[in-house]
Write an enzyme that holds these catalytic residues in place. Sequence first.
Site, mmCIF file in Angstrom:
data_model
loop_
_atom_site.group_PDB
_atom_site.id
_atom_site.type_symbol
_atom_site.label_atom_id
_atom_site.label_comp_id
_atom_site.label_asym_id
_atom_site.label_seq_id
_atom_site.Cartn_x
_atom_site.Cartn_y
_atom_site.Cartn_z
ATOM 1 N N TYR A 66 14.139 32.349 54.386
ATOM 2 C CA TYR A 66 13.013 32.331 53.457
ATOM 3 C C TYR A 66 11.884 33.255 53.897
ATOM 4 O O TYR A 66 11.059 33.660 53.081
ATOM 5 C CB TYR A 66 12.456 30.904 53.320
ATOM 6 C CG TYR A 66 13.403 29.925 52.658
ATOM 7 C CD1 TYR A 66 14.607 30.327 52.115
ATOM 8 C CD2 TYR A 66 13.072 28.588 52.574
ATOM 9 C CE1 TYR A 66 15.463 29.427 51.514
ATOM 10 C CE2 TYR A 66 13.916 27.673 51.965
ATOM 11 C CZ TYR A 66 15.116 28.092 51.447
ATOM 12 O OH TYR A 66 15.959 27.187 50.845
ATOM 13 N N LYS B 160 25.947 26.926 60.990
ATOM 14 C CA LYS B 160 27.155 27.589 60.461
ATOM 15 C C LYS B 160 27.678 28.512 61.558
ATOM 16 O O LYS B 160 27.815 29.734 61.394
ATOM 17 C CB LYS B 160 26.825 28.341 59.162
ATOM 18 C CG LYS B 160 28.053 28.809 58.384
ATOM 19 C CD LYS B 160 28.932 27.676 57.911
ATOM 20 C CE LYS B 160 30.086 28.195 57.059
ATOM 21 N NZ LYS B 160 31.061 27.139 56.724
ATOM 22 N N ASP C 110 28.576 22.745 55.810
ATOM 23 C CA ASP C 110 29.407 22.275 54.699
ATOM 24 C C ASP C 110 30.009 20.909 55.013
ATOM 25 O O ASP C 110 30.076 20.030 54.150
ATOM 26 C CB ASP C 110 30.489 23.298 54.346
ATOM 27 C CG ASP C 110 31.196 23.889 55.558
ATOM 28 O OD1 ASP C 110 30.698 23.717 56.692
ATOM 29 O OD2 ASP C 110 32.242 24.536 55.380
ATOM 30 N N ASP D 271 16.519 22.424 53.653
ATOM 31 C CA ASP D 271 16.014 22.316 52.283
ATOM 32 C C ASP D 271 17.053 21.630 51.398
ATOM 33 O O ASP D 271 16.738 20.732 50.603
ATOM 34 C CB ASP D 271 15.710 23.727 51.775
ATOM 35 C CG ASP D 271 14.934 23.736 50.464
ATOM 36 O OD1 ASP D 271 14.553 22.650 49.978
ATOM 37 O OD2 ASP D 271 14.708 24.838 49.934
ATOM 38 N N ASP E 5 17.295 17.136 50.299
ATOM 39 C CA ASP E 5 17.326 16.686 48.901
ATOM 40 C C ASP E 5 18.585 15.874 48.618
ATOM 41 O O ASP E 5 18.548 14.882 47.875
ATOM 42 C CB ASP E 5 17.251 17.884 47.955
ATOM 43 C CG ASP E 5 15.831 18.401 47.772
ATOM 44 O OD1 ASP E 5 14.908 17.802 48.359
ATOM 45 O OD2 ASP E 5 15.647 19.403 47.060
#
Length: 368
Positions: free
Chosen positions: A137, A187, A219, A243, A247
């Site tokens: 980001y 990852k 994942d 992020d 959620d």
Amino acid sequence: MTHRVAVLAGDGIGPEVTAAAVRVLRAALPSCIFTDAPVGAGAIVSHGTPLPDETLAIARASDAILFGAVGGPGFDGVAPEQRPEAALLALRKTFGLYANVRPARAFPGLEHCSPLRPELVRGMDCVIVRELTGGLYFGRKRLERDGNGVLTATDTLVYAEPEIERIVRFAFELAMTRRKHVTSVDKNNVLTSSQLWRRVALDVAREFPEVALEHMLVDNAAMQLVRDPRAFDVIVTENMFGDILSDEAAMITGTIGTAPSASLGAGPNARGFGLYEPISGTAPDIAGRGIANPAAAILSAALLARFSLGEEDVAWRIDHAVTETLARGPRTADLAGEAPASTAEFAAAVIERLQPAVLTDAALRMGV
């Protein structure tokens, strides 16, 4: 001791749920002084900027920020720095708020609200620690055409060792106050940044022999959260992964109406400045109707009491009162069937259930 809290209620349902949180925190901690300041879309209208200088000055003079929500219609095509959301990013940068703490808990009596079977979520109580100021980001961004005229977008993912070290250490320190288990999500099989992340996590883990460390690819972490959310204690991960996973975890609990958050610039055991907000957003469809669920805002105020004010007992009392109210009612329309409570009625019920100001064993053991 007098505590000063900047109240940046913002837009949509922000003013309603923040007012409820202020009522509860004032009842639990009368020594708090609250100062309101404009932010977001309302501040753009009144001051021409989403984060006026006076708001920033009030925040600097405070021990913490109690934040509502920012956003609104009419900002499509507007420069990013002039959108309401720019205020939140600027506050994070100004105060160095690198650690985002997102508790995800299935409250007793609300298990049926989860999209998963109740028996899968009953007892779920984890915290996602998200690195907030680095990663994809904040990397270099380019949009350009190559020699063949093909438009190409590039986002750069950058993490430095000290950035990773401080957020991982934060997670381990937090785990020491909870069940002493950290899941580091990366990852590692694809990304160089994740390979560095895992190396640093292993180094930090040596300083905390009492805490179990588990590595998990992002994942797989997303799948395991759905398969057995109760298996997690503290999850620590980089900005974008956090992020997304935070959620997901919030929705597994059944409602974002009970999901608080804290953004901090100091470790979990060091009293420091922070920004505290519910994650429910502005919810413009119900704004101004007095029916929004303030539980997340009130729980955010509990986090504020713990992390920034050093008032562990107050944090426990508020948390306990919200838990009791969610279990026994009254509940707001998003959780209730018939005869739902208003935002103000829910806050009043929480205040009625506040325990006496006694530092109990439960308060001493409290994590988040």
